[in-house]
Design a protein around this motif. Structure first.
Motif, mmCIF file in Angstrom:
data_model
loop_
_atom_site.group_PDB
_atom_site.id
_atom_site.type_symbol
_atom_site.label_atom_id
_atom_site.label_comp_id
_atom_site.label_asym_id
_atom_site.label_seq_id
_atom_site.Cartn_x
_atom_site.Cartn_y
_atom_site.Cartn_z
ATOM 1 N N VAL A 120 -6.621 -0.095 7.998
ATOM 2 C CA VAL A 120 -6.900 1.318 8.299
ATOM 3 C C VAL A 120 -8.099 1.432 9.234
ATOM 4 C CG1 VAL A 120 -7.709 3.495 7.296
ATOM 5 C CG2 VAL A 120 -5.825 2.255 6.228
ATOM 6 N N GLU A 121 -9.124 0.637 8.987
ATOM 7 C CA GLU A 121 -10.311 0.654 9.859
ATOM 8 C C GLU A 121 -9.956 0.199 11.269
ATOM 9 O OE1 GLU A 121 -13.140 -1.839 7.935
ATOM 10 O OE2 GLU A 121 -13.408 -0.512 6.202
ATOM 11 N N LEU A 122 -9.164 -0.877 11.389
ATOM 12 C CA LEU A 122 -8.782 -1.395 12.700
ATOM 13 C C LEU A 122 -7.888 -0.413 13.462
ATOM 14 C CD1 LEU A 122 -8.072 -5.151 11.904
ATOM 15 C CD2 LEU A 122 -9.882 -4.253 13.370
ATOM 16 N N LEU A 123 -6.979 0.228 12.763
ATOM 17 C CA LEU A 123 -6.114 1.215 13.410
ATOM 18 C C LEU A 123 -6.939 2.357 13.994
ATOM 19 C CD1 LEU A 123 -3.150 1.333 10.863
ATOM 20 C CD2 LEU A 123 -2.964 0.738 13.282
ATOM 21 N N SER A 124 -7.916 2.812 13.237
ATOM 22 C CA SER A 124 -8.778 3.899 13.718
ATOM 23 C C SER A 124 -9.555 3.473 14.954
ATOM 24 C CB SER A 124 -9.736 4.341 12.602
ATOM 25 O OG SER A 124 -9.010 4.906 11.511
ATOM 26 N N GLU A 125 -10.032 2.227 14.944
ATOM 27 C CA GLU A 125 -10.776 1.712 16.091
ATOM 28 C C GLU A 125 -9.896 1.587 17.335
ATOM 29 O OE1 GLU A 125 -12.432 -1.981 14.854
ATOM 30 O OE2 GLU A 125 -13.781 -1.080 13.358
ATOM 31 N N LYS A 126 -8.604 1.358 17.133
ATOM 32 C CA LYS A 126 -7.684 1.156 18.254
ATOM 33 C C LYS A 126 -6.983 2.438 18.708
ATOM 34 C CE LYS A 126 -5.286 -2.375 19.032
ATOM 35 N NZ LYS A 126 -5.497 -3.567 19.837
ATOM 36 N N GLY A 127 -7.451 3.579 18.209
ATOM 37 C CA GLY A 127 -6.909 4.850 18.679
ATOM 38 C C GLY A 127 -5.853 5.489 17.813
ATOM 39 N N THR A 131 -7.856 7.859 7.626
ATOM 40 C CA THR A 131 -8.858 7.478 6.632
ATOM 41 C C THR A 131 -8.177 6.853 5.425
ATOM 42 O OG1 THR A 131 -8.802 9.593 5.431
ATOM 43 C CG2 THR A 131 -10.281 9.430 7.351
ATOM 44 N N TRP A 132 -8.946 6.086 4.704
ATOM 45 C CA TRP A 132 -8.450 5.480 3.466
ATOM 46 C C TRP A 132 -8.058 6.566 2.465
ATOM 47 C CZ3 TRP A 132 -6.125 1.436 1.970
ATOM 48 C CH2 TRP A 132 -6.176 0.957 0.656
ATOM 49 N N GLU A 133 -8.795 7.677 2.459
ATOM 50 C CA GLU A 133 -8.474 8.787 1.558
ATOM 51 C C GLU A 133 -7.110 9.382 1.879
ATOM 52 O OE1 GLU A 133 -10.062 9.940 -1.190
ATOM 53 O OE2 GLU A 133 -11.269 8.127 -0.909
ATOM 54 N N GLU A 134 -6.770 9.467 3.163
ATOM 55 C CA GLU A 134 -5.444 9.977 3.539
ATOM 56 C C GLU A 134 -4.346 9.065 3.007
ATOM 57 O OE1 GLU A 134 -5.465 12.296 7.690
ATOM 58 O OE2 GLU A 134 -6.309 10.276 7.832
ATOM 59 N N VAL A 135 -4.588 7.773 3.047
ATOM 60 C CA VAL A 135 -3.602 6.823 2.537
ATOM 61 C C VAL A 135 -3.478 6.965 1.019
ATOM 62 C CG1 VAL A 135 -2.990 4.388 2.305
ATOM 63 C CG2 VAL A 135 -4.037 5.219 4.430
ATOM 64 N N LEU A 136 -4.612 7.063 0.345
ATOM 65 C CA LEU A 136 -4.606 7.183 -1.118
ATOM 66 C C LEU A 136 -3.878 8.435 -1.581
ATOM 67 C CD1 LEU A 136 -8.242 6.087 -2.084
ATOM 68 C CD2 LEU A 136 -6.137 4.782 -2.376
ATOM 69 N N ASN A 137 -3.905 9.479 -0.745
ATOM 70 C CA ASN A 137 -3.306 10.760 -1.140
ATOM 71 C C ASN A 137 -2.076 11.111 -0.308
ATOM 72 O OD1 ASN A 137 -5.322 11.992 -3.206
ATOM 73 N ND2 ASN A 137 -6.627 11.233 -1.544
ATOM 74 N N ASN A 139 1.452 12.040 0.979
ATOM 75 C CA ASN A 139 2.543 12.811 0.371
ATOM 76 C C ASN A 139 2.071 13.613 -0.838
ATOM 77 O OD1 ASN A 139 5.207 13.662 0.514
ATOM 78 N ND2 ASN A 139 5.934 12.112 -0.926
ATOM 79 N N ASN A 140 0.759 13.933 -0.836
ATOM 80 C CA ASN A 140 0.149 14.731 -1.906
ATOM 81 C C ASN A 140 0.249 14.064 -3.272
ATOM 82 O OD1 ASN A 140 -0.618 16.928 -0.194
ATOM 83 N ND2 ASN A 140 1.511 17.627 -0.213
ATOM 84 N N ILE A 141 0.295 12.747 -3.265
ATOM 85 C CA ILE A 141 0.294 11.977 -4.508
ATOM 86 C C ILE A 141 -1.026 11.223 -4.580
ATOM 87 C CG2 ILE A 141 1.393 10.109 -5.797
ATOM 88 C CD1 ILE A 141 4.009 10.855 -4.371
ATOM 89 N N SER A 142 -1.801 11.482 -5.610
ATOM 90 C CA SER A 142 -3.100 10.820 -5.764
ATOM 91 C C SER A 142 -2.882 9.421 -6.343
ATOM 92 C CB SER A 142 -3.995 11.643 -6.694
ATOM 93 O OG SER A 142 -5.244 11.021 -6.864
ATOM 94 N N ARG A 143 -3.304 8.397 -5.574
ATOM 95 C CA ARG A 143 -3.087 7.017 -5.994
ATOM 96 C C ARG A 143 -4.402 6.291 -6.219
ATOM 97 N NH1 ARG A 143 0.398 8.278 -2.032
ATOM 98 N NH2 ARG A 143 2.628 7.949 -2.424
ATOM 99 N N LYS A 144 -4.352 5.301 -7.059
ATOM 100 C CA LYS A 144 -5.458 4.372 -7.181
ATOM 101 C C LYS A 144 -5.334 3.356 -6.039
ATOM 102 C CE LYS A 144 -5.472 4.662 -12.236
ATOM 103 N NZ LYS A 144 -5.270 3.909 -13.505
ATOM 104 N N PRO A 145 -6.428 2.763 -5.601
ATOM 105 C CA PRO A 145 -6.354 1.769 -4.521
ATOM 106 C C PRO A 145 -5.344 0.666 -4.796
ATOM 107 C CG PRO A 145 -8.628 2.352 -4.922
ATOM 108 C CD PRO A 145 -7.823 3.021 -6.004
ATOM 109 N N GLU A 146 -5.204 0.267 -6.058
ATOM 110 C CA GLU A 146 -4.283 -0.819 -6.382
ATOM 111 C C GLU A 146 -2.808 -0.420 -6.241
ATOM 112 O OE1 GLU A 146 -5.992 0.582 -10.455
ATOM 113 O OE2 GLU A 146 -6.669 0.363 -8.381
ATOM 114 N N ASP A 147 -2.550 0.878 -6.089
ATOM 115 C CA ASP A 147 -1.166 1.341 -5.965
ATOM 116 C C ASP A 147 -0.740 1.576 -4.511
ATOM 117 O OD1 ASP A 147 -0.814 1.325 -8.719
ATOM 118 O OD2 ASP A 147 -1.547 3.375 -8.943
#
Length: 312
Positions: A120-127, A131-137, A139-147
């Motif tokens: 996620v960090e590398l993708l942001s750097e490459k244009g 954010t990691w928070e967008e990935v965690l949430n 489709n409006n599903i709140s996930r733990k990092p391990e999920d």
């Protein structure tokens, strides 16, 4: 009930437990409406659910499915081989409380969190900002990092219109050495052994998504030779009927040609010629390359007559 799809048995389906858009209950309900006989929940690298929410109560998903007229097989689709893309082993029928399963599951979780945060960090750097928070949430599903699953990142890239589809995102990342972060994955032979030690079976998923030539541990070999090593290690089955036309497969054979070839090549080498749709309920997010439950799979007669499948 008249079957409304191609196959009554689908041994490869995903839910919100990993990167699917249906909850386990929604998957079961949809399968029942279609007249399915058997479905498997095979979420990526996560333990199958022991309980699901139904009418504000937590119930056994196997019992819930049975009451709907569907046999549910809890499973896991393990991502294997650090150096080889798309080597996935579907494991069914295990004791998922076994300490060996829990131990390898934790190792996988730890490797995924680290690798996916870096991606996620590398993708942001490459244009391709996200954010990691967008990935965690997603489709409006709140996930733990391990999920978190890698496909969630692909889906988010498509949703942000950085690419047209999730498969385009997968290829973009795979073909860019700076983005192709390798997380530590278990070996396929290790997973085959684990399946057997915990009372289950191991099926190689979508074999033709594996590159025709692979490199691992300093060796170069053909896809066929690599699969032969898995067969020699006790691989129980191989997936023939699969939705290649709706994935990242870029080979020259058609889906039907692959189905026939895999079945012919391996009918005497493994005990199970399997099949599955790789259903993700993608229709909730896109109208492109939608896979439906039972689009690929096996017949009810084959499931009943196959000794290893019938015992599940």
């Amino acid at each position: 009930m008249k079957l409304k799809t191609n196959y009554p048995v689908d041994l490869h389906c995903h839910t919100t437990g990993s990167d699917g858009a249906d909850t386990p209950k929604e998957l079961i309900d949809s399968a029942a409406e279609l007249g399915m006989k058997v479905i498997a929940i095979t979420d990526h690298d996560v333990l199958p659910p022991s309980k699901i929410e139904v009418a504000e109560q937590m119930v056994d998903p196997v019992v819930y499915a049975k009451n709907k007229g569907v046999k549910l097989l809890p499973g896991i689709e393990f991502s294997c081989e650090t150096e080889i893309e798309d080597v996935h082993v579907v494991v069914l029928g295990c004791d998922y409380t076994d300490p060996k399963i829990l131990e390898i599951n934790q190792k996988i979780v730890d490797s995924k969190i680290d690798a996916y945060q870096k991606l996620v960090e590398l993708l942001s750097e490459k244009g391709y900002p996200m954010t990691w928070e967008e990935v965690l949430n997603y489709n409006n599903i709140s996930r733990k990092p391990e999920d978190v699953q890698k496909k969630l990142i692909f889906n988010l890239m498509a949703e942000k219109r950085y690419v047209d589809t999730w498969s385009d995102a997968k290829l973009l990342i795979r073909n860019d050495p700076q983005l192709s972060i390798k997380r530590e994955k278990p070996g396929a032979i290790e997973i085959i052994k684990l399946a057997h030690e915990t009372g289950g079976i191991a099926i190689l998923a979508h074999p033709y998504l594996i590159d025709p030539v692979v490199k691992t541990q300093g060796e170069t070999m053909s896809r066929d030779d690599f699969i032969k090593t898995l067969v020699n290690a006790g691989l129980d089955g191989i997936e023939a009927a699969y939705t290649y036309d709706k994935t990242t497969y870029k080979g020259e054979l058609t889906k039907d040609e692959i189905i026939k070839k895999v079945a012919l090549d391996y009918q005497d080498k493994v005990k199970i010629i399997s099949g599955g749709s790789d259903y993700h309920a993608d229709y909730k997010k896109t109208d492109k390359n939608i896979r439906s439950i039972g689009e690929c799979g096996i017949t009810w007669e084959y499931f009943q007559q196959n000794e290893r499948l019938a015992k599940l």
